[in-house]
Design a protein around this motif. Structure first.
Motif, PDB file in Angstrom:
ATOM      1  N   SER A  32       0.851  -1.182   0.000  1.00 28.18           N
ATOM      2  CA  SER A  32       0.000   0.000   0.000  1.00 28.18           C
ATOM      3  C   SER A  32       0.889   1.236   0.000  1.00 28.18           C
ATOM      4  N   PHE A  34       1.093   5.761   0.098  1.00 26.42           N
ATOM      5  CA  PHE A  34       0.460   6.934   0.699  1.00 26.42           C
ATOM      6  C   PHE A  34       1.170   8.196   0.259  1.00 26.42           C
ATOM      7  N   TYR A  36       1.700  11.952   1.914  1.00 26.00           N
ATOM      8  CA  TYR A  36       1.560  12.809   3.082  1.00 26.00           C
ATOM      9  C   TYR A  36       1.947  14.226   2.686  1.00 26.00           C
ATOM     10  N   PRO A  44       3.903  15.334   9.487  1.00 26.00           N
ATOM     11  CA  PRO A  44       3.245  14.920   8.240  1.00 26.00           C
ATOM     12  C   PRO A  44       1.776  14.602   8.489  1.00 26.00           C
ATOM     13  N   LEU A  46      -1.594  12.780   6.644  1.00 25.11           N
ATOM     14  CA  LEU A  46      -1.996  11.880   5.568  1.00 25.11           C
ATOM     15  C   LEU A  46      -2.905  12.612   4.584  1.00 25.11           C
ATOM     16  N   SER A  49      -4.449   7.777   0.409  1.00 28.19           N
ATOM     17  CA  SER A  49      -4.001   6.387   0.446  1.00 28.19           C
ATOM     18  C   SER A  49      -4.270   5.755  -0.914  1.00 28.19           C
ATOM     19  N   TYR A  51      -4.470   1.966  -2.610  1.00 26.79           N
ATOM     20  CA  TYR A  51      -4.399   0.517  -2.396  1.00 26.79           C
ATOM     21  C   TYR A  51      -4.484  -0.261  -3.698  1.00 26.79           C
ATOM     22  N   LEU A  87       5.310  14.062   0.825  1.00 23.56           N
ATOM     23  CA  LEU A  87       6.082  12.856   1.097  1.00 23.56           C
ATOM     24  C   LEU A  87       5.344  11.637   0.567  1.00 23.56           C
ATOM     25  N   ASN A  91       4.260   1.035   2.050  1.00 23.03           N
ATOM     26  CA  ASN A  91       4.057   0.118   3.164  1.00 23.03           C
ATOM     27  C   ASN A  91       4.335  -1.318   2.760  1.00 23.03           C
ATOM     28  N   LEU A 101       6.528   1.284   7.209  1.00 20.51           N
ATOM     29  CA  LEU A 101       6.276   2.404   6.310  1.00 20.51           C
ATOM     30  C   LEU A 101       7.609   3.081   6.034  1.00 20.51           C
ATOM     31  N   PHE A 103       9.539   6.156   3.947  1.00 22.10           N
ATOM     32  CA  PHE A 103       9.247   7.452   3.349  1.00 22.10           C
ATOM     33  C   PHE A 103      10.306   7.859   2.348  1.00 22.10           C
ATOM     34  N   GLY A 104       9.857   8.580   1.323  1.00 18.76           N
ATOM     35  CA  GLY A 104      10.773   9.277   0.449  1.00 18.76           C
ATOM     36  C   GLY A 104      11.222  10.570   1.123  1.00 18.76           C
TER      37      GLY A 104
END
Lengths: 113, 119
Positions: A32, A34, A36, A44, A46, A49, A51, A87, A91, A101, A103-104
């Motif tokens: 999954s 996301f 942010y 951050p 959200l 999302s 999926y 961001l 996941n 999770l 993050f970039g």
């Protein structure tokens, strides 16, 4: 290669413009995804999302391309208030249970008059 | 979504000392996490705080340096021990909520963060 990569920007766009960010991920087991939003000196929050193939919420559209392992975020009719760092997060379920999770580094957007 | 608070919001500490950061959630959550965000960088997961057992640490983070407690489903602490200037960072806790039934969505919500400066 980083697990999650984003163009750091900044993207400077005029108000009303459409802007798109890409995010690539290296782990094909990721399940999954996301987006942010992070304002300066804030946590951050959200935004969206993803999926399956994509998600749309008002001016924001997120798309997932599993074959090419990237997700994108499209912002239409940009507002000054959209200025922030976006961001990407990916996941992955862990074999022992739970999720991780990753993050970039974020893409900075500046919307100008 | 859950309301998350952190204490302190910021602190300036001397090297060699330790600081304990608290994270309080207004509802019971199964999954709690601690992250670090160094200046100009993205978030890095430190550990998953497990209720009733030892935290699960990510590569590069160890319990002696970052002891974590999770006494119940609404509260966790992270201690930054024997601090050095390299520990100057924002420390954030996050929670993951159920998407429905017992399926974890992966969606995480963050507390406001603790801005730590080590001199």
């Amino acid at each position: 290669r980083k697990e999650v990569e984003q163009d750091p920007g900044p993207f400077n766009v005029p108000e009303g413009a459409t802007v798109a960010f890409n995010c690539t991920y290296s782990n094909s087991a990721s399940q999954s995804f996301f987006w942010y939003r992070q304002d300066c000196r804030k946590e951050p929050k959200l935004l969206m999302s993803v999926y399956s193939s994509g998600n749309e919420d008002g001016r924001f559209t997120a798309q997932l391309n599993r074959a090419s392992q990237y997700i994108s975020l499209l912002i239409r009719d940009s507002k000054l208030s959209d200025s922030a760092t976006y961001l990407c997060a990916v996941n992955r379920r862990l074999t022992g249970g739970g999720n991780k999770l990753t993050f970039g580094t974020g893409t900075q957007l500046k919307v100008e008059l | 979504s859950a309301v998350i608070s952190q204490k302190p919001s910021r602190d300036i500490c001397q090297r060699g000392t330790s600081l304990t950061i608290q994270c309080q959630v207004d509802s019971q959550v199964t999954m709690m996490f601690w992250y670090r965000q160094q200046p100009g960088q993205s978030l890095t997961l430190i550990a998953t705080a497990n209720q009733g057992s030892e935290a699960t640490y990510e590569s590069g983070f160890v319990i002696d340096k970052f002891p974590i407690s999770r006494p119940n489903l609404t509260f966790s602490t992270l201690t930054v021990s024997n601090m050095s200037p390299e520990d100057s960072s924002i420390y954030l806790c996050s929670v993951e909520e159920l998407a429905g039934g017992s399926l974890f969505s992966g969606e995480q919500y963050f507390g406001p963060g603790t801005r730590l400066t080590v001199t």
